[in-house]
Design a protein around this motif. Sequence first.
Motif, PDB file in Angstrom:
ATOM      1  N   SER A  80      87.603  -5.692  73.676  1.00 18.89           N
ATOM      2  CA  SER A  80      87.940  -7.055  74.023  1.00 18.89           C
ATOM      3  C   SER A  80      88.221  -8.062  73.007  1.00 18.89           C
ATOM      4  CB  SER A  80      86.638  -7.502  74.631  1.00 18.89           C
ATOM      5  OG  SER A  80      86.328  -6.758  76.054  1.00 18.89           O
ATOM      6  N   THR A  81      89.104  -9.001  73.457  1.00 20.07           N
ATOM      7  CA  THR A  81      89.556  -9.970  72.349  1.00 20.07           C
ATOM      8  C   THR A  81      88.341 -11.112  72.049  1.00 20.07           C
ATOM      9  OG1 THR A  81      91.740  -9.810  73.456  1.00 20.07           O
ATOM     10  CG2 THR A  81      91.278 -11.717  71.803  1.00 20.07           C
ATOM     11  N   SER A  82      88.244 -11.377  70.833  1.00 17.10           N
ATOM     12  CA  SER A  82      87.370 -12.160  70.296  1.00 17.10           C
ATOM     13  C   SER A  82      87.259 -13.739  71.069  1.00 17.10           C
ATOM     14  CB  SER A  82      87.411 -12.533  68.911  1.00 17.10           C
ATOM     15  OG  SER A  82      86.268 -13.713  68.567  1.00 17.10           O
ATOM     16  N   GLU A 127      77.037 -11.319  80.407  1.00 14.60           N
ATOM     17  CA  GLU A 127      77.149 -12.192  79.331  1.00 14.60           C
ATOM     18  C   GLU A 127      76.747 -11.099  78.204  1.00 14.60           C
ATOM     19  OE1 GLU A 127      74.523 -16.014  77.642  1.00 14.60           O
ATOM     20  OE2 GLU A 127      75.007 -15.736  79.907  1.00 14.60           O
ATOM     21  N   ASP A 128      77.121 -11.304  76.823  1.00 12.49           N
ATOM     22  CA  ASP A 128      76.774 -10.496  75.743  1.00 12.49           C
ATOM     23  C   ASP A 128      75.862 -11.316  75.069  1.00 12.49           C
ATOM     24  OD1 ASP A 128      77.792 -12.552  74.167  1.00 12.49           O
ATOM     25  OD2 ASP A 128      79.728 -11.387  73.426  1.00 12.49           O
ATOM     26  N   SER A 129      75.285 -10.478  73.929  1.00 13.01           N
ATOM     27  CA  SER A 129      74.055 -10.883  73.065  1.00 13.01           C
ATOM     28  C   SER A 129      74.559 -12.195  72.280  1.00 13.01           C
ATOM     29  CB  SER A 129      73.969  -9.927  72.239  1.00 13.01           C
ATOM     30  OG  SER A 129      75.104  -9.706  71.395  1.00 13.01           O
ATOM     31  N   LYS A 130      75.753 -12.832  72.184  1.00 18.00           N
ATOM     32  CA  LYS A 130      76.016 -13.966  71.694  1.00 18.00           C
ATOM     33  C   LYS A 130      76.340 -15.142  72.524  1.00 18.00           C
ATOM     34  CE  LYS A 130      78.164 -11.576  67.734  1.00 18.00           C
ATOM     35  NZ  LYS A 130      79.194 -11.400  66.862  1.00 18.00           N
ATOM     36  N   GLY A 131      76.144 -14.740  73.951  1.00 15.87           N
ATOM     37  CA  GLY A 131      76.047 -15.931  74.997  1.00 15.87           C
ATOM     38  C   GLY A 131      77.466 -16.181  75.279  1.00 15.87           C
ATOM     39  N   ARG A 132      78.274 -15.350  75.198  1.00 14.33           N
ATOM     40  CA  ARG A 132      79.651 -15.217  75.702  1.00 14.33           C
ATOM     41  C   ARG A 132      79.967 -14.732  76.884  1.00 14.33           C
ATOM     42  NH1 ARG A 132      82.637 -13.154  70.167  1.00 14.33           N
ATOM     43  NH2 ARG A 132      81.414 -11.560  70.751  1.00 14.33           N
ATOM     44  N   ILE A 133      80.809 -15.037  77.614  1.00 12.21           N
ATOM     45  CA  ILE A 133      81.296 -14.540  78.902  1.00 12.21           C
ATOM     46  C   ILE A 133      82.840 -14.015  78.933  1.00 12.21           C
ATOM     47  CG2 ILE A 133      79.511 -15.774  80.358  1.00 12.21           C
ATOM     48  CD1 ILE A 133      81.895 -17.697  81.063  1.00 12.21           C
ATOM     49  N   ALA A 134      83.210 -13.070  79.656  1.00  6.14           N
ATOM     50  CA  ALA A 134      84.509 -12.792  79.913  1.00  6.14           C
ATOM     51  C   ALA A 134      85.224 -13.635  80.785  1.00  6.14           C
ATOM     52  CB  ALA A 134      84.573 -11.382  80.366  1.00  6.14           C
ATOM     53  N   VAL A 135      86.094 -14.266  80.371  1.00  8.57           N
ATOM     54  CA  VAL A 135      86.715 -15.276  81.240  1.00  8.57           C
ATOM     55  C   VAL A 135      88.217 -14.788  81.738  1.00  8.57           C
ATOM     56  CG1 VAL A 135      85.537 -17.223  80.374  1.00  8.57           C
ATOM     57  CG2 VAL A 135      87.613 -16.680  79.394  1.00  8.57           C
ATOM     58  N   ASP A 179      90.660  -4.159  81.604  1.00  7.11           N
ATOM     59  CA  ASP A 179      89.240  -3.908  80.825  1.00  7.11           C
ATOM     60  C   ASP A 179      89.285  -4.572  79.434  1.00  7.11           C
ATOM     61  OD1 ASP A 179      88.330  -1.735  82.758  1.00  7.11           O
ATOM     62  OD2 ASP A 179      89.337  -0.211  81.770  1.00  7.11           O
ATOM     63  N   ASN A 180      90.365  -5.244  79.274  1.00  6.21           N
ATOM     64  CA  ASN A 180      90.268  -5.906  78.067  1.00  6.21           C
ATOM     65  C   ASN A 180      90.412  -7.475  78.464  1.00  6.21           C
ATOM     66  OD1 ASN A 180      90.635  -6.609  75.205  1.00  6.21           O
ATOM     67  ND2 ASN A 180      93.020  -6.769  75.469  1.00  6.21           N
ATOM     68  N   HIS A 181      89.336  -8.096  77.762  1.00 10.10           N
ATOM     69  CA  HIS A 181      88.905  -9.465  78.020  1.00 10.10           C
ATOM     70  C   HIS A 181      89.034 -10.404  76.881  1.00 10.10           C
ATOM     71  CE1 HIS A 181      87.746  -7.678  81.929  1.00 10.10           C
ATOM     72  NE2 HIS A 181      86.568  -6.885  81.131  1.00 10.10           N
ATOM     73  N   VAL A 182      89.052 -11.747  77.212  1.00  9.14           N
ATOM     74  CA  VAL A 182      88.884 -12.820  76.342  1.00  9.14           C
ATOM     75  C   VAL A 182      87.524 -13.339  76.609  1.00  9.14           C
ATOM     76  CG1 VAL A 182      89.581 -15.129  75.827  1.00  9.14           C
ATOM     77  CG2 VAL A 182      91.226 -13.436  76.068  1.00  9.14           C
ATOM     78  N   TRP A 183      86.706 -13.380  75.522  1.00  7.45           N
ATOM     79  CA  TRP A 183      85.395 -13.881  75.685  1.00  7.45           C
ATOM     80  C   TRP A 183      85.187 -15.180  75.048  1.00  7.45           C
ATOM     81  CZ3 TRP A 183      81.518 -10.436  77.725  1.00  7.45           C
ATOM     82  CH2 TRP A 183      81.889  -9.159  77.924  1.00  7.45           C
ATOM     83  N   MET A 184      84.567 -15.887  75.851  1.00 12.13           N
ATOM     84  CA  MET A 184      84.240 -17.478  75.225  1.00 12.13           C
ATOM     85  C   MET A 184      82.670 -17.772  75.351  1.00 12.13           C
ATOM     86  SD  MET A 184      87.574 -19.530  76.999  1.00 12.13           S
ATOM     87  CE  MET A 184      88.961 -19.034  76.458  1.00 12.13           C
ATOM     88  N   GLY A 232      84.324 -11.769  65.534  1.00 12.89           N
ATOM     89  CA  GLY A 232      84.384 -10.229  66.017  1.00 12.89           C
ATOM     90  C   GLY A 232      84.551 -10.500  67.557  1.00 12.89           C
ATOM     91  N   VAL A 233      84.496  -9.094  68.225  1.00 15.86           N
ATOM     92  CA  VAL A 233      84.472  -9.138  69.682  1.00 15.86           C
ATOM     93  C   VAL A 233      83.198  -8.992  70.148  1.00 15.86           C
ATOM     94  CG1 VAL A 233      86.743  -8.087  69.436  1.00 15.86           C
ATOM     95  CG2 VAL A 233      84.778  -6.663  69.489  1.00 15.86           C
ATOM     96  N   SER A 234      82.910  -8.955  71.565  1.00 13.21           N
ATOM     97  CA  SER A 234      81.784  -8.901  71.858  1.00 13.21           C
ATOM     98  C   SER A 234      81.051  -7.371  71.562  1.00 13.21           C
ATOM     99  CB  SER A 234      81.979  -8.900  73.610  1.00 13.21           C
ATOM    100  OG  SER A 234      80.690  -8.227  74.433  1.00 13.21           O
ATOM    101  N   ASP A 235      79.545  -7.451  71.387  1.00  9.32           N
ATOM    102  CA  ASP A 235      78.995  -6.414  71.225  1.00  9.32           C
ATOM    103  C   ASP A 235      79.100  -5.139  72.154  1.00  9.32           C
ATOM    104  OD1 ASP A 235      78.010  -7.667  68.894  1.00  9.32           O
ATOM    105  OD2 ASP A 235      76.095  -8.338  69.676  1.00  9.32           O
ATOM    106  N   ASP A 236      79.166  -5.962  73.680  1.00 13.83           N
ATOM    107  CA  ASP A 236      79.337  -4.892  74.624  1.00 13.83           C
ATOM    108  C   ASP A 236      80.456  -4.243  74.624  1.00 13.83           C
ATOM    109  OD1 ASP A 236      76.683  -5.711  75.204  1.00 13.83           O
ATOM    110  OD2 ASP A 236      77.378  -7.552  76.472  1.00 13.83           O
ATOM    111  N   ALA A 237      81.606  -4.869  74.220  1.00 13.93           N
ATOM    112  CA  ALA A 237      83.003  -4.709  74.523  1.00 13.93           C
ATOM    113  C   ALA A 237      83.458  -3.748  73.392  1.00 13.93           C
ATOM    114  CB  ALA A 237      83.834  -5.571  75.007  1.00 13.93           C
TER     115      ALA A 237
END
Length: 337
Positions: A77-79, A295-303, A311-316, A68-73
Amino acid sequence: MDMEREEKIKIAITAGIAGLILLILILFLALSGKDSKSDEQALSDNITKYASDLAEGSQAASDASSEGVSDDAATESTSVVPYSEYVNAKKGTVSGNSFYETKSAVLKDVYKKIKYDTDAQLQEMMAYFADGNEEAVRDLAHLERFEAMSFSLDGTKDFYYHGEVNGNGQPDGIGIAVYADDQYYYGHWKDGVRSGDGKWISFYPSYSQYVVTEHMYFGEWLDDMPNGHGQEHYDYNQDYMNDADLYLQNAIGYFANGYYNGEQYIITVDKNYDTKEWIGTCDMGNWVQVLNTAEDSKGRIAVLSERENADNHVWMVKNKATDNRVLGIITGGSITK
């Protein structure tokens, strides 16, 4: 009585015909299911035989699709791209690419008796490169005599060359080279290495059942590596794409020793072949976190930010958003005869 008897006969005949039709239908469905299962198994066996490491990560890819996508987004946002994360985590290595993990073409050992003429074939291909006839270049690269030429270099970094040379016999000026793994380079050279404008293409053989069909970089080179402004490009076989991943189609920007360096214009494609355009910044291959994101709760950042919807991001995953570069280029070799 005769009419009643005739009526009973008609009913019996009708029931018999209906039963026969039902039996035929049952047999048809049973046989159809068996053929379908055989076809699916054959396809699975072929894919496994060609790329066993993909099979090793198939379950991981399936698990990753539910990330899924970021909890915050939320839905904005794209997963994070999952495949390379899970496969590489399983192998205990770090991903070489933030998007779908790719590998070099693999030529089969079927070319030993095929004759080839390196100089004549490279001269032939060079003429098409010079004319900008990429379709003809592609057709030649898939001929057996060209694949045999490349296969003869298997396991080495060396290359066959045709073109201008300096006083020491080193490539210098404009020339073409073929390497192992069906890789070609056409463009400028300096003192034996690729320097100046040039195009590198890694072709995948027609029998390949791998998702990538072609990988290229064209732009500026220095010291045998992409350096300066350029573009990386991938083509894919849609039949082998999965629903979980984003696939890198184009990365346009500046490169340093093969790494993305500076602002990058990224185009991704999914299994439906729908594309999206993104903007991001890399520092020697490491994606820089998008401003005003956390950084979201899963340790991902928007890059990456979508070009038409910032406002739409790819998170890694933070420690995986590294080492982004043009993968697979064979370097460090010299001319062989």
